[in-house]
Design a protein around this motif. Structure first.
Motif, PDB file in Angstrom:
ATOM      1  N   ALA A   3      50.774  -6.670  88.306  1.00 15.70           N
ATOM      2  CA  ALA A   3      51.817  -5.946  89.026  1.00 15.70           C
ATOM      3  C   ALA A   3      53.142  -6.226  88.348  1.00 15.70           C
ATOM      4  N   ALA A   6      57.426  -6.570  90.958  1.00 14.43           N
ATOM      5  CA  ALA A   6      56.944  -6.968  92.271  1.00 14.43           C
ATOM      6  C   ALA A   6      58.054  -7.153  93.300  1.00 14.43           C
ATOM      7  N   THR A   9      58.177  -4.064  95.471  1.00 15.50           N
ATOM      8  CA  THR A   9      56.882  -3.584  95.912  1.00 15.50           C
ATOM      9  C   THR A   9      57.002  -2.942  97.288  1.00 15.50           C
ATOM     10  N   TRP A  13      51.704  -2.531 100.229  1.00 14.90           N
ATOM     11  CA  TRP A  13      51.187  -2.305  98.884  1.00 14.90           C
ATOM     12  C   TRP A  13      49.706  -2.647  98.782  1.00 14.90           C
ATOM     13  N   SER A 143      60.121   2.638  92.427  1.00 13.51           N
ATOM     14  CA  SER A 143      60.409   1.498  91.549  1.00 13.51           C
ATOM     15  C   SER A 143      59.444   1.549  90.375  1.00 13.51           C
ATOM     16  N   THR A 145      57.141  -0.613  89.956  1.00 18.82           N
ATOM     17  CA  THR A 145      55.960  -1.375  90.349  1.00 18.82           C
ATOM     18  C   THR A 145      54.693  -0.596  90.004  1.00 18.82           C
ATOM     19  N   THR A 147      50.280  -1.446  89.697  1.00 15.97           N
ATOM     20  CA  THR A 147      49.124  -2.335  89.703  1.00 15.97           C
ATOM     21  C   THR A 147      48.050  -1.676  88.850  1.00 15.97           C
TER      22      THR A 147
END
Length: 178
Positions: A3, A6, A9, A13, A143, A145, A147
């Motif tokens: 990630a 973060a 986040t 999430w 953002s 962010t 994963t």
């Protein structure tokens, strides 16, 4: 799981990281589930080639429970824009692995991550998904962010009653838990 960003986040999430998506291609429905990074199980759809498939919804903006008719109108606006721009797309449904929460979605070919995130922001979403031959990624819309996970794809979609079907509109109208 990797990630980035973060500190920005989105709330819940972990729910996005665990979400599954069903995509109805012309010849089959495929259930995509997250797996550990570097893992791929099943076949990436031949109809897609090596391009990324981005999954976007217009349902429940800002993570708020929204009436079905409002969700349906927002989803129609999203589909109208995708059609207008000429992107190939397939119907999809995203939700939790148990099927208790599902949202009508669309799987789109030919977008960049930045464009998919921009559409997510336009429809006030927290995240969109990107599926490639080597990864299943969850991308925050507001953002940087992301994963990065592996994936498993299967053409069987078992439901709680053992029937293998693609959810219809009624099944996709369950509500977001918040």
């Amino acid at each position: 799981m990797h990630a980035a960003g973060a500190s920005h986040t989105p709330r819940d999430w972990h729910l996005y990281r665990g979400a599954v998506v069903r995509i109805r291609f012309e010849d089959q429905s495929v259930l995509v589930e997250p797996r550990p990074p570097g893992t791929t199980e099943g076949a990436f759809p031949a109809a897609v080639g090596d391009a990324a498939v981005h999954v976007i919804t217009a349902w429940n903006p800002l993570g708020r429970i929204t009436p079905d008719d409002v969700n349906a109108r927002a989803q129609q606006r999203l589909l109208d824009e995708i059609r207008r721009l000429g992107h190939p797309w397939w119907p999809a449904v995203g939700g939790d692995p148990r099927g208790t929460h599902q949202e009508e979605s669309v799987a789109v070919l030919g977008l960049t991550d930045a464009t998919a995130r921009a559409w997510g922001r336009r429809f006030e979403q927290d995240a969109v998904f990107a599926w490639t031959p080597d990864a299943w990624r969850v991308l925050a819309c507001d953002s940087d962010t992301v994963t990065v996970q592996g994936w498993a794809a299967s053409t069987r979609e078992p439901s709680r009653d053992g029937v293998t079907t693609f959810p219809d509109r009624r099944a996709s109208q369950t509500r977001k838990r918040r």
